[in-house]
Structures are given as C-alpha cells and as structure tokens.
Design an enzyme around this catalytic site. Structure first.
Site, PDB file in Angstrom:
ATOM      1  N   GLU B  77       0.831  -1.198   0.000  1.00 29.39           N
ATOM      2  CA  GLU B  77       0.000   0.000   0.000  1.00 29.39           C
ATOM      3  C   GLU B  77       0.870   1.255   0.000  1.00 29.39           C
ATOM      4  O   GLU B  77       1.838   1.346   0.743  1.00 29.39           O
ATOM      5  CB  GLU B  77      -0.896   0.056   1.240  1.00 29.39           C
ATOM      6  CG  GLU B  77      -1.762   1.316   1.228  1.00 29.39           C
ATOM      7  CD  GLU B  77      -2.478   1.608   2.536  1.00 29.39           C
ATOM      8  OE1 GLU B  77      -2.358   0.812   3.493  1.00 29.39           O
ATOM      9  OE2 GLU B  77      -3.158   2.647   2.587  1.00 29.39           O
ATOM     10  N   ASP B 145       9.594   6.166  14.911  1.00 29.78           N
ATOM     11  CA  ASP B 145       9.478   7.584  14.595  1.00 29.78           C
ATOM     12  C   ASP B 145       9.924   8.372  15.820  1.00 29.78           C
ATOM     13  O   ASP B 145       9.371   8.202  16.914  1.00 29.78           O
ATOM     14  CB  ASP B 145       8.010   7.880  14.252  1.00 29.78           C
ATOM     15  CG  ASP B 145       7.766   9.358  13.958  1.00 29.78           C
ATOM     16  OD1 ASP B 145       6.598   9.717  13.725  1.00 29.78           O
ATOM     17  OD2 ASP B 145       8.725  10.154  13.962  1.00 29.78           O
ATOM     18  N   ASP B 147      10.551  12.253  17.174  1.00 26.75           N
ATOM     19  CA  ASP B 147      10.181  13.618  16.824  1.00 26.75           C
ATOM     20  C   ASP B 147      10.618  14.542  17.950  1.00 26.75           C
ATOM     21  O   ASP B 147      10.311  14.291  19.114  1.00 26.75           O
ATOM     22  CB  ASP B 147       8.661  13.631  16.657  1.00 26.75           C
ATOM     23  CG  ASP B 147       8.140  14.953  16.141  1.00 26.75           C
ATOM     24  OD1 ASP B 147       8.659  16.016  16.541  1.00 26.75           O
ATOM     25  OD2 ASP B 147       7.186  14.924  15.353  1.00 26.75           O
ATOM     26  N   CYS B 158      14.401  25.720  21.764  1.00 30.01           N
ATOM     27  CA  CYS B 158      13.295  25.784  20.811  1.00 30.01           C
ATOM     28  C   CYS B 158      12.068  25.134  21.411  1.00 30.01           C
ATOM     29  O   CYS B 158      12.138  24.477  22.444  1.00 30.01           O
ATOM     30  CB  CYS B 158      13.572  24.977  19.545  1.00 30.01           C
ATOM     31  SG  CYS B 158      15.133  25.237  18.771  1.00 30.01           S
TER      32      CYS B 158
END
Lengths: 454, 461
Positions: B77, B145, B147, B158
């Site tokens: 997919e 993942d 992040d 930040c």
C-alpha cells in the site's frame, strides 16, 4: 473422539507420557458417554467462569494460582487420575465446539483457557514444567558451560533490575528467539542478545503460554470450519442440540463490569432504549415511563440491566427518582426506593455488587399481577407479543419465525431471531443475556463502515 | 525553466515566526512550491530515485529467479497526500513504471508507505473480512518515529516545530541508542535511518524477520524501548525500579547518555542555570529534605561569575554527591541520578507508529512541504556529522539544475559528481540497498530450493 450411548466405557490408554497438564494438541481417541459429554463440559465451564471472575476482580497472579487450584479441585477432580485426565481432555474439546462459533465466543474461550493453563502451569513443580515444555516440542536448548559463564554478569544485572538485591542467577536458562516471549521482552525481564532472549527456568511460563495460546487460537478456527461444514448437520439429532444448549446455558460473561460500550447518560436513555434494548427491557422501560412505577421484580431486572449497560449510580437515582416521584413523592422515594437502588450498586448493606440477570434467570421468573418483568417471549400472550414485535419493527413474515420458536418454547432463540430481524445481521452465538443483546446492538449501530460488497 | 514562482504565503504564515537566530533556512517562500515539486518528481531531471525505491520495496522479487513472487510489489500500500490535504489511501502499483506514472500525474505533497497486504490494496473490496480470503497485512518493516517535539519539556532553545543545532543532538543520541540495540540486542542487519524533513527521524528495519513480526511482537519491542512515561500530571516521569539497570539501559547509559548529559547537554541547554530550570530537576527528587538542601546551596550562589555551562556542571556535581550519600533513604532515590539523566537524554519514540502493521510512514526522499528539505538517509555510524539545517532543499536542487552545474545521472564510480542529492543516493545504495538485496536473493534462492526439495520428497514413497 467417539461418542457412544450409555455403554461401559473402556479406560483410555493413550495417556502414555501422562503429563499432568494435557496440551490438547490432538483430539483424543476415546469413547465418551453422551451424558458425560455434557456434564464434563459444564464442570469445565464452571472453572472457566471462576477464572473469568477472578480476572475481572483484579486478582494478582498468586491469588489466581490459588483460585485455579480451588476451582479445579472442586469441579474437575476424580480419585482416579486417568479418569480425571480424560475428563480434562474431553471437556476441553467439547467446549471448543461450543465456543468456536463466533468471534466473541472464541475470544472469551481463548482468554480463559490460556489463563487456566498459565496458572495450572505455575502450580507445577520445575520437573513437571520442563516435561511440559518438552511436550510442546520446542527446540530450545538450555544454555550451559562457557556460553552461560559469559552471560552471567548481565543475567545477574537483569535479576537485580527486577528488584532482587542479591542476584541469584538460576541454574538453567533457555536460549529462545525473542519473538517467542513478547511479554518478557516488553517488560525487560530478560537479557536479549543478537535476537535471542535468555529465559530463566522460572520464566518458562511465558514461553509456553504464548505457544499454547497460538495453538488454541488456530485450532478454534479449524474447529469452526469443521463445525459449520460437517459436524453441525451430521450431529443435528445428537450432539448439536447439546452444543447449542451449552452456550445458552448461562456461564459466559456476566456483565457486572460494564465494558467500553457502556456509559450511557440520562439524556440518551430514551433513544438508546428504542434502538438497543431487548424486548424484555424495552417493555419494562416503557412501563416505567408510562406508569411512573414498577414493582420489585421489574425494578431488579431493569435496574441491574441498566447498571450493566453503564448507567452510573447517580444517573440511575436521578432516573428512578424522576419517574417515581410523579406518583409517590420525593420523601417516600428516598425512604423506600433509593436505598435498594444503592444496594444494587453495592453501596449499602452487604455491599455485594449484584450482577445483571441472564436470560435463564429471567425466563424462570414468575411475574404475577401488576408485574412486567420476566421474558416476553414466554410470559406474554400471543397477541401481546405480536403487537410488541410489531412496535419493534418486525414484518409479519419475520414474526412468524419468531412465533414458531415461541410455540416450541425456544424463548432465547426467539429473541435471537428478533435481534437478527431488527439489525439485519446474523447472531451465531445466540442471545443468552440482555446485556449481550445490548452490546451487540451497540456494536452494530456504532460501526460506520458499510458492509463490503462481495 | 525559471518562471515566476507563485508564492503560497498563506500556508507559510507560521514559518514567518522563525527566530532570526535560526536563519540558516532560506526565505520561506522559496522553500517549497508546486512547480518545484513537479521538477523534482517529473520531467527530465528525475531527482526522485524511483528505481531505487522500487528495488528496495521489491526485496529481490524482480522476476529473475523462479522463486520470485512477481506480485509482491503490487500488494504494497502507498498513500498520496495531495495539495489541499486531499488524502488518497490504498494505492498500489504493479511495477516501477506505474508507480512513477502515478506520482507524475499527481505530484503528491507527501508519499507514505504502508504494509504489504494479502491481496492488491486496489482490489481489497473483492474480499470479505472473514473466512480464508481476507484483506490483511502480511509484511511490514519494523518502523520507529522520533520527533523532537516529544522532548519539549527538556529542551530550552526551541519548542514546537523548530529545531536547531542545540537540540538536534538529542535526536543524534536517540539514533545511537536505538541503533545499537537493534543490532546488538535484536540482531537486525538491514536498518535505514531517514531524516523526516523537519524535526526528527524515521527508522526502517527491513530484515525478513522484522517484516514478518506480528503486532504483538512489534508492541513488545516498542515497550522494551520505552522508559519515559510522562505527562503533565507527574513530576517524576522516569521511574527506574530495582537495584540496577537492565543491561540494555546500563549500556546505553554508560556508552552514550551519561557522557552526553555531562558534556554537550550542559553546554547547549544549561539545565541548572536558572531557578525555573533547576526547580524542574529538584521535583524529580522524591525527598523534600534533599530538595531543600540543594535549593539552599543554589539560591545563594546566584551571583557567581561563572558561565551558565560551568554553573550547571557545578550544580550537577553537588546533586550527584548529595544523592550518592543519601540514596539509601528510600527505594525511589536509589537510581535518582540515572533517572534524571534518562529524563533529559533517553530516546522518546512514538509507540503507536511502531505497534501496528497497517501504520503508514513517509517515504524516504520525499520533500517536506514546510521546509522544502529532502528526507535523506542518515548514516547511523556517522550521525554526529548530520546537520538537519544543511540538508538540500528543493529550491537549492532546482537552482543547481538551472545553473546546469551537474549531471543528473548518479554514477557510482564517478567521485566528481557534485550534485547535492548524489551523495545521499549513493549512500542509500551502497550501505543499505545492495547488502539488503544480496541477502534477499539468498533467501529467495534457499527457500525455493527447500520447496523444490520438499516436493521432490513428496513423490518418493
């Protein structure tokens, strides 16, 4: 497995290796009396239900060990060890037939049998456990010699990380692909190196339980296939009625803890009653709204049902109060009715958390004059029943099937057929609890995907 | 083909808030636009490495061996996110050229890669959800993942979508810890790390064993990596119980985390230098007396002439000494020092991404719409060198083409190739794709031989 009628049973001689816990890897080759077929299954079901209860109440592993020990001795014991073993094996395979027939049933059975196995395993001594591991034919060798020496320090670290101040590195460790022991990996209870987990003898449980679960899960799928293609039809005069009755004999989930579908609020209750309540509860609910009163039997049946459906105590009190005070006034409500509602929720007196009634219980109740509880399929006149079914949206054709079941005194099958007609879907498991009806209904109504075209 | 560039300012409003100090980024309007995207994916330049991606995801099933499954690639997919957030799922392609055609007709802003299913995702409606012929995932890389926004409570330079040279090292340390564990503990060999384009990284574990893992097994690995259990409601977000660290955590601590915490982190974040900052750390110590003792020392030393970094280091030493002498006071103090280090430095992965086979993840070599940067691979053995602010942007690539400065064919032998993307593509091929394909071919051959052997046996009586 050969099922025969009332003949003297020849003692089974296939328990050659005789492990204490059978693994149910293959269907047994033995003869079983028809009566035992059912009775053995019921006894096992009592054990599974007890396990289910224990888990629902959050018992810790040690408590579960004790519970399983007690339950097993109470329902499955026999002075003759080989008879006891046969009963164990036969009852498991019979229940596979009963519980393979829908996803919901399969899930419950798989969870309970796995838990049962886990705790029975924990109760065994180390030698017996090793024998069982061997039975599975798992190719895991014990780690020894130089390899074990090289790992000792880190194995010790693992033991210490789990709270043991002086690391007793066990004598035996098994080298196992990490995929086989996901729960040990997730909780960092094992040393992992190059894709292998080093499982201590005392952690074998995890290993075998994963294997057991996986095996039973696959077996249930095959059993279901066999059931639907051959067995059900072939046995329709003999085993099939017993199997179907076993699942309606109420020993499944008891809905005393409401599930994810619960949490209905007061503002939704009328709408939800119309869309998802089974006939017995719809009727009671309508009567409360109409008469602003219900007699004791009705209050119990409906009240506990609402609890199982997720109505919180505060909302329940508000609901009953709103209706009853229209007839009896606020003071009387507090004095005479509020107490018993709180009682149902386990907040008064004995503080037993009462469980909602199953169909069996409801069918067997005896509503008298002015009562509205009981099972409409049993207790209503034909005319009244037809009218009620009409209000639920059944067509006259759909109704005939239901009335047919009623005439044959199959009240739960009648309710199941109603369910199927209302939601346009089949219910293979059969309705045996009003809360089950509710949950299944909610599931269907909540699922947004349209049925996939085939 | 230098034309007037349509500026899509309205979707770039948030970019205008970037602190001037971080202006290594080009002007927002020049980062990304649909015309650049067309050049990147289409036409003569072919910057996007279609055939490399196809080779990768075919895992050796290129039809050249009788054991190949020619339909394997077609059961994967993909999803496209188009302009205006139009989202197209369950896309599948027979081969590399139909994938290329689809991308060139849609110019998606984002391409995601999903699982390999039992049947073509395109044809899934023909199969029911129960019984034997079901539409279900059968293979999928083990993915992670990371992040930087998940570290917002421990970075002071930040917040949100921004990232800079002071906080990026958190990601670098995360790569080191996770990569070491994937190879040493789990024995995986074919691992691809990719820059997510703005503020994090993705990890693709492509070993056959990894691709066949069940959701339960993926969940187990994700939980193995999980240490941080924080939310607004608890001050002590890392709780290390027991009498020692698990060997995986101990190795991570000794090899990476401790050094990073006491070195680079102090320099870039100065986590003890102000009252606000050190109160957060004091809250992690579950003993009021120790907290007061340290607070007393630090409140009074505010007039120091030392640099922020030096102050932080001094205070850290004080904290360690105090805890060392008092840690027997309670079980929760036993590994308090380690807990603090872990809170600030240990990897924070997004568990949900890893747990399910059907979770989609952005494809390598996509371009990030907000930054215009290409999602290039990162070398885990050299991740200290990686600078997210030096990654080629779409506009830089276009500039390069327009100035006619380099050949677009990436020739592996030609060291003089200076095109911006060439280095990344070369790395992708030599470090990841080639070893992977070699091993895939071996596997296809050996399982084919086994199958042939078996059927031969079945004929012998």
């Amino acid at each position: 497995m050969e099922v025969i009628r009332s003949q003297k049973r020849t003692p089974s001689n296939d328990t050659v290796s005789n492990p204490k816990i059978p693994l149910y890897l293959t269907a047994p080759q033995m003869e079983v009396r028809l009566e035992e077929f059912e009775l053995f299954a019921i006894d096992r079901l009592r054990v599974l239900k007890g396990v289910s209860d224990g888990l629902a109440r959050g018992r810790n592993p040690k408590e579960m060990d004790d519970l399983v020990d007690t339950l097993w001795k109470e329902h499955m014991r026999d002075p003759d060890a080989s008879v006891m073993l046969n009963k164990d094996i036969i009852s498991h395979f019979v229940l596979r037939l009963v519980y393979c027939r829908s996803d919901e049933l399969k899930k419950w059975f798989l969870s309970m049998e796995t838990a049962l196995f886990r705790h029975r395993f924990r109760l065994q001594n180390f030698e017996a456990q090793r024998a069982i591991v061997g039975e599975f034919g798992l190719p895991y060798k014990a780690v020894t010699g130089a390899e074990l020496e090289g790992l000792k320090e880190r194995l010790g670290q693992v033991v210490r990380s789990l709270g043991q101040i002086s690391p007793t590195v066990e004598a035996v460790y098994y080298k196992v692909p990490f995929e086989e022991v996901p729960d040990l990996v997730a909780s960092r209870r094992v040393l992992i190196q190059k894709g292998f987990a080093f499982v201590a003898g005392s952690q074998l449980v995890s290993l075998v339980v994963t294997q057991f679960r996986s095996h039973i899960s696959k077996a249930l799928i095959l059993t279901n296939r066999k059931w639907t293609t051959t067995i059900r039809e072939r046995e329709k005069d003999r085993l099939t009625p017993i199997v179907e009755a076993l699942s309606t004999s109420y020993l499944g989930p008891d809905y005393s803890q409401s599930t994810e579908y619960a949490e209905i609020s007061l503002k939704d209750i009328d709408q939800v009653a119309k869309s998802s309540f089974p006939l017995c509860m719809r009727h009671l609910f309508e009567k409360v709204r109409e008469d602003h009163h219900l007699k004791h039997g009705g209050r119990m049946q409906l009240g506990l049902f609402l609890k199982g459906v997720g109505l919180k105590l505060d909302d329940a009190l508000a609901f009953w109060r709103a209706e009853f005070t229209k007839k009896v006034g606020s003071e009387r409500f507090d004095k005479e009715y509020a107490y018993s509602i709180r009682h149902n929720y386990g907040k008064e007196g004995k503080r037993t958390d009462y469980t909602p009634y199953a169909c069996q219980k409801i069918i067997l109740s005896a509503p008298g004059a002015g009562d509205h509880h009981g099972c409409p399929y049993r207790h209503f006149s034909e005319d009244n029943l037809r009218a009620a079914l009409g209000r639920m949206g059944l067509s006259s054709r759909g109704m005939e099937g239901v009335m047919d079941q009623v005439r044959n005194k199959h009240y739960q099958l009648a309710c199941t057929m109603t369910f199927e007609a209302v939601y346009g879907t089949s219910c293979d498991a059969g309705i045996n609890h009003p809360n089950q009806y509710f949950e299944e209904s909610q599931k269907i109504l909540k699922s947004k995907t349209p049925p996939a075209p085939v | 083909e230098r034309k007037m560039i349509r500026e899509e300012i309205e979707s770039r409003e948030d970019e205008k808030m970037i602190d001037a100090a971080q202006m290594n980024n080009p002007e927002p309007e020049e980062c990304f636009n649909v015309n650049y995207l067309r050049i990147y994916y289409g036409g003569k330049s072919n910057l996007f490495p279609y055939s490399d991606i196809h080779k990768w995801l075919s895992y050796g099933h290129d039809g050249k061996h009788p054991g190949c499954d020619e339909y394997y690639f077609g059961r994967r997919e993909f999803s496209f996110t188009l302009e205006n957030d139009v989202y197209l799922r369950y896309k599948s392609f027979k081969n590399a050229s139909s994938m290329e055609d689809a991308i060139k007709s849609n110019f998606p802003y984002k391409i995601d890669i999903g699982a390999v299913y039992s049947v073509d995702p395109d044809k899934r409606h023909a199969y029911s959800q129960t019984g034997t012929n079901v539409f279900t995932p059968v293979e999928r890389e083990l993915v992670f993942d990371i992040d930087i926004t998940d570290y917002d409570d421990v970075r002071y330079c930040c917040s949100g979508a921004d990232v800079c040279s002071k906080c990026w090292p958190l990601i670098t340390v995360a790569i080191k810890v996770i990569h070491t564990s994937l190879t040493e503990d789990f024995g995986f060999k074919h691992i691809l790390w990719v820059f997510s384009g703005r503020r994090g990284v993705h990890c693709w574990v492509c070993d056959p064993k990894a691709r066949r893992m069940t959701n339960e097994q993926r969940s187990a690995v994700a939980e193995y990596f999980r240490v941080y259990k924080g939310n607004e409601n608890n001050a002590r977000k890392v709780a290390l119980m027991g009498y020692s660290l698990h060997p995986f955590l101990a190795r991570s601590y000794v090899d990476y985390l401790k050094g990073f915490f006491e070195g680079e982190l102090q320099a870039t974040q100065s986590i003890f230098s102000t009252k606000d900052k050190y109160e957060k750390i004091l809250a992690m110590i579950s003993d009021e007396d120790i907290q007061s003792e340290l607070r007393g020392k630090w409140e009074n030393s505010a007039r120091s002439s030392l640099s922020e970094e030096a102050i932080s280091l001094v205070r850290w030493e004080q904290l360690k000494n105090t805890l060392q002498s008092k840690k027997h006071k309670a079980p929760t103090l036993r590994m308090c020092v380690e807990e603090i280090v872990f809170t600030f430095t240990y990897p924070r992965i997004d568990l949900e991404v890893s747990k399910q086979m059907n979770h989609l993840l952005k494809a390598p070599f996509c371009v990030h719409p907000k930054t215009g940067r290409v999602c290039v691979p990162i070398d885990p053995n050299n991740c200290d060198e990686f600078d997210p602010l030096a990654v080629p942007t779409l506009s830089q690539l276009i500039e390069e083409i327009n100035s006619g400065g380099s050949r677009m064919d990436v020739d592996d032998d030609e060291d003089s190739d200076t095109s911006l993307l060439a280095k990344s593509i070369k790395f992708f091929r030599s470090s990841f794709l080639e070893p992977l394909l070699k091993s895939c071919k071996e596997e296809i051959e050996s399982s084919y031989k086994t199958k042939i052997g078996k059927s031969k046996d079945s004929f012998s009586w």
